[in-house]
Motif scaffolding. Structure first.
Motif, PDB file in Angstrom:
ATOM      1  N   MET A   1       0.854  -1.190   0.000  1.00 42.53           N
ATOM      2  CA  MET A   1       0.000   0.000   0.000  1.00 42.53           C
ATOM      3  C   MET A   1       0.895   1.246   0.000  1.00 42.53           C
ATOM      4  N   SER A   2       0.679   2.161  -0.955  1.00 43.76           N
ATOM      5  CA  SER A   2       1.530   3.337  -1.061  1.00 43.76           C
ATOM      6  C   SER A   2       1.251   4.324   0.061  1.00 43.76           C
ATOM      7  N   GLU A   3       2.293   5.038   0.436  1.00 40.81           N
ATOM      8  CA  GLU A   3       2.172   6.036   1.496  1.00 40.81           C
ATOM      9  C   GLU A   3       1.404   7.253   0.988  1.00 40.81           C
ATOM     10  N   VAL A   4       0.497   7.735   1.791  1.00 38.49           N
ATOM     11  CA  VAL A   4      -0.277   8.913   1.424  1.00 38.49           C
ATOM     12  C   VAL A   4       0.552  10.164   1.703  1.00 38.49           C
ATOM     13  N   ARG A   5       0.764  10.958   0.649  1.00 39.05           N
ATOM     14  CA  ARG A   5       1.542  12.181   0.817  1.00 39.05           C
ATOM     15  C   ARG A   5       0.670  13.277   1.404  1.00 39.05           C
ATOM     16  N   ARG A   6       1.268  14.028   2.314  1.00 36.76           N
ATOM     17  CA  ARG A   6       0.556  15.164   2.875  1.00 36.76           C
ATOM     18  C   ARG A   6       0.599  16.336   1.897  1.00 36.76           C
ATOM     19  N   LEU A   7      -0.285  17.276   2.105  1.00 41.51           N
ATOM     20  CA  LEU A   7      -0.483  18.370   1.166  1.00 41.51           C
ATOM     21  C   LEU A   7       0.793  19.155   0.875  1.00 41.51           C
ATOM     22  N   LEU A   8       1.634  19.345   1.896  1.00 44.75           N
ATOM     23  CA  LEU A   8       2.810  20.199   1.752  1.00 44.75           C
ATOM     24  C   LEU A   8       4.120  19.464   2.023  1.00 44.75           C
ATOM     25  N   ASP A   9       4.130  18.168   1.856  1.00 47.94           N
ATOM     26  CA  ASP A   9       5.352  17.392   2.091  1.00 47.94           C
ATOM     27  C   ASP A   9       6.523  17.958   1.291  1.00 47.94           C
ATOM     28  N   GLY A  10       7.629  18.192   2.001  1.00 48.82           N
ATOM     29  CA  GLY A  10       8.851  18.656   1.360  1.00 48.82           C
ATOM     30  C   GLY A  10       8.907  20.132   1.045  1.00 48.82           C
ATOM     31  N   ARG A  11       7.852  20.868   1.353  1.00 50.14           N
ATOM     32  CA  ARG A  11       7.837  22.294   1.057  1.00 50.14           C
ATOM     33  C   ARG A  11       8.445  23.091   2.208  1.00 50.14           C
ATOM     34  N   ARG A  12       9.218  24.116   1.859  1.00 48.60           N
ATOM     35  CA  ARG A  12       9.832  24.998   2.852  1.00 48.60           C
ATOM     36  C   ARG A  12       9.142  26.355   2.732  1.00 48.60           C
ATOM     37  N   ILE A  13       8.406  26.728   3.790  1.00 51.78           N
ATOM     38  CA  ILE A  13       7.486  27.855   3.667  1.00 51.78           C
ATOM     39  C   ILE A  13       7.680  28.869   4.796  1.00 51.78           C
ATOM     40  N   MET A  14       7.732  30.119   4.411  1.00 50.26           N
ATOM     41  CA  MET A  14       7.837  31.235   5.358  1.00 50.26           C
ATOM     42  C   MET A  14       6.444  31.793   5.620  1.00 50.26           C
TER      43      MET A  14
ATOM     44  N   GLY B   1      16.533  26.076   1.394  1.00 50.05           N
ATOM     45  CA  GLY B   1      15.870  26.828   0.336  1.00 50.05           C
ATOM     46  C   GLY B   1      14.499  27.292   0.778  1.00 50.05           C
ATOM     47  N   LEU B   2      13.785  27.906  -0.148  1.00 48.76           N
ATOM     48  CA  LEU B   2      12.440  28.402   0.126  1.00 48.76           C
ATOM     49  C   LEU B   2      11.551  28.049  -1.059  1.00 48.76           C
ATOM     50  N   ASP B   3      10.422  27.399  -0.772  1.00 51.06           N
ATOM     51  CA  ASP B   3       9.489  26.981  -1.817  1.00 51.06           C
ATOM     52  C   ASP B   3       8.178  27.739  -1.792  1.00 51.06           C
ATOM     53  N   GLY B   4       7.893  28.399  -0.667  1.00 55.78           N
ATOM     54  CA  GLY B   4       6.615  29.085  -0.575  1.00 55.78           C
ATOM     55  C   GLY B   4       6.602  30.099   0.544  1.00 55.78           C
ATOM     56  N   ALA B   5       5.570  30.934   0.514  1.00 54.88           N
ATOM     57  CA  ALA B   5       5.421  31.959   1.551  1.00 54.88           C
ATOM     58  C   ALA B   5       3.951  32.306   1.716  1.00 54.88           C
ATOM     59  N   PHE B   6       3.588  32.550   2.957  1.00 56.68           N
ATOM     60  CA  PHE B   6       2.263  33.059   3.282  1.00 56.68           C
ATOM     61  C   PHE B   6       2.477  34.404   3.955  1.00 56.68           C
ATOM     62  N   ASN B   7       2.316  35.468   3.166  1.00 52.24           N
ATOM     63  CA  ASN B   7       2.562  36.826   3.663  1.00 52.24           C
ATOM     64  C   ASN B   7       1.275  37.350   4.297  1.00 52.24           C
ATOM     65  N   ASN B   8       1.161  37.107   5.584  1.00 49.93           N
ATOM     66  CA  ASN B   8      -0.093  37.278   6.293  1.00 49.93           C
ATOM     67  C   ASN B   8      -0.093  38.435   7.291  1.00 49.93           C
ATOM     68  N   ALA B   9       1.066  38.975   7.614  1.00 54.83           N
ATOM     69  CA  ALA B   9       1.129  40.052   8.610  1.00 54.83           C
ATOM     70  C   ALA B   9       0.279  41.231   8.167  1.00 54.83           C
ATOM     71  N   GLY B  10      -0.483  41.781   9.098  1.00 54.28           N
ATOM     72  CA  GLY B  10      -1.334  42.914   8.758  1.00 54.28           C
ATOM     73  C   GLY B  10      -1.580  43.795   9.967  1.00 54.28           C
ATOM     74  N   TYR B  11      -2.172  44.942   9.699  1.00 56.60           N
ATOM     75  CA  TYR B  11      -2.482  45.882  10.772  1.00 56.60           C
ATOM     76  C   TYR B  11      -3.757  46.628  10.417  1.00 56.60           C
ATOM     77  N   ALA B  12      -4.670  46.699  11.377  1.00 57.79           N
ATOM     78  CA  ALA B  12      -5.933  47.398  11.146  1.00 57.79           C
ATOM     79  C   ALA B  12      -6.367  48.105  12.419  1.00 57.79           C
TER      80      ALA B  12
END
Length: 257
Positions: free
Chosen positions: A1-14, A87-98
């Motif tokens: 049975m093959s291993e189920v990969r997670r959504l972001l396996d191997g991704r390097r994200i800021m 390395g870097l594969d992704g980013a979630f630029n979420n910082a905000g101010y209101a």
């Protein structure tokens, strides 16, 4: 049975703004989905506690305190990502101010400056440093920027916030066009009212806004931070491989009304 990969396996994200709210929820989710996460926010103690929590759950994370309005800080965070995870594969630029809305002529210039600095300059700083690191991998990457329903219409929030979140969508579209042929995708979330620390601060200043925020949602409720994080995770993953330059609504139907 093959291993189920997670959504972001191997991704390097800021992830920025990761000491609370949507950013913290994203840190937990991304790590659980297999990403190695680099967490940036100003509050060092909260970041370190979150890193410990992620590690205890079997994930990999590193905390790098900093302010997105500082290009030096952002460059340092990206450098740590490269040095720590290769390395870097992704980013979630979420910082905000209101802040709670006020008439333009009654808004202090310092408030305007802070809103624009965090929400616009902060995203620009991040893109400016993250993109070279992603291109250096030779396989591109994925960036998600947090905008708002205020990025597509006037919502009653401070005019500076409305302008800033419109600008985030402009930066997103421009970056998507500039780097689309280099395997780098850039998208934005059009976020509705969400129960975050920042939202609680706004409601403390103007409690009457809560009814309005809830009623404007087709679902008649506010989002939980984890619900927004789920959308960001998908956009950062290869499952969104043909999505770029998009403004994805995560607003409970507010923008459909």
């Amino acid at each position: 049975m093959s291993e189920v990969r997670r959504l972001l396996d191997g991704r390097r994200i800021m992830i920025t703004g990761s000491s609370s709210g949507i950013g913290a929820a994203a840190a937990r989710l991304f790590a659980a989905e297999g990403a190695q996460v680099v967490l940036m926010a100003r509050r060092k103690d909260r970041l370190e506690a979150l890193v410990e929590e992620i590690a205890a759950a079997g994930g990999r994370a590193v905390a790098v305190p900093g302010d997105v309005t500082s290009d030096v800080d952002v460059e340092r965070v990206v450098a740590v990502a490269v040095d720590t995870f290769g390395g870097l594969d992704g980013a979630f630029n979420n910082a905000g101010y209101a802040v709670a809305g006020s008439l333009i002529h009654e808004t202090d210039r310092a408030v305007f400056d802070r809103i624009m600095d965090v929400n616009v300059r902060g995203v620009w700083n991040c893109l400016h440093s993250q993109i070279p690191a992603m291109l250096a991998t030779g396989r591109g990457g994925a960036v998600v920027n947090t905008s708002s329903v205020a990025g597509i219409r006037a919502t009653g929030a401070a005019a500076a916030y409305v302008a800033a979140k419109h600008a985030v969508l402009g930066l997103t579209k421009a970056a998507a066009l500039e780097y689309g042929d280099r395997a780098l995708r850039v998208n934005a979330l059009v976020v509705g009212s969400t129960r975050t620390e920042m939202m609680e601060e706004v409601l403390e200043q103007a409690p009457e806004l809560e009814t309005s925020f809830v009623e404007k949602s087709a679902q008649k409720r506010m989002a939980e931070p984890a619900e927004v994080a789920q959308a960001a995770a998908w956009l950062c993953s290869v499952r969104a491989s043909f999505v770029t330059g998009a403004a994805i609504s995560v607003d409970g139907g507010w923008s459909a009304l």
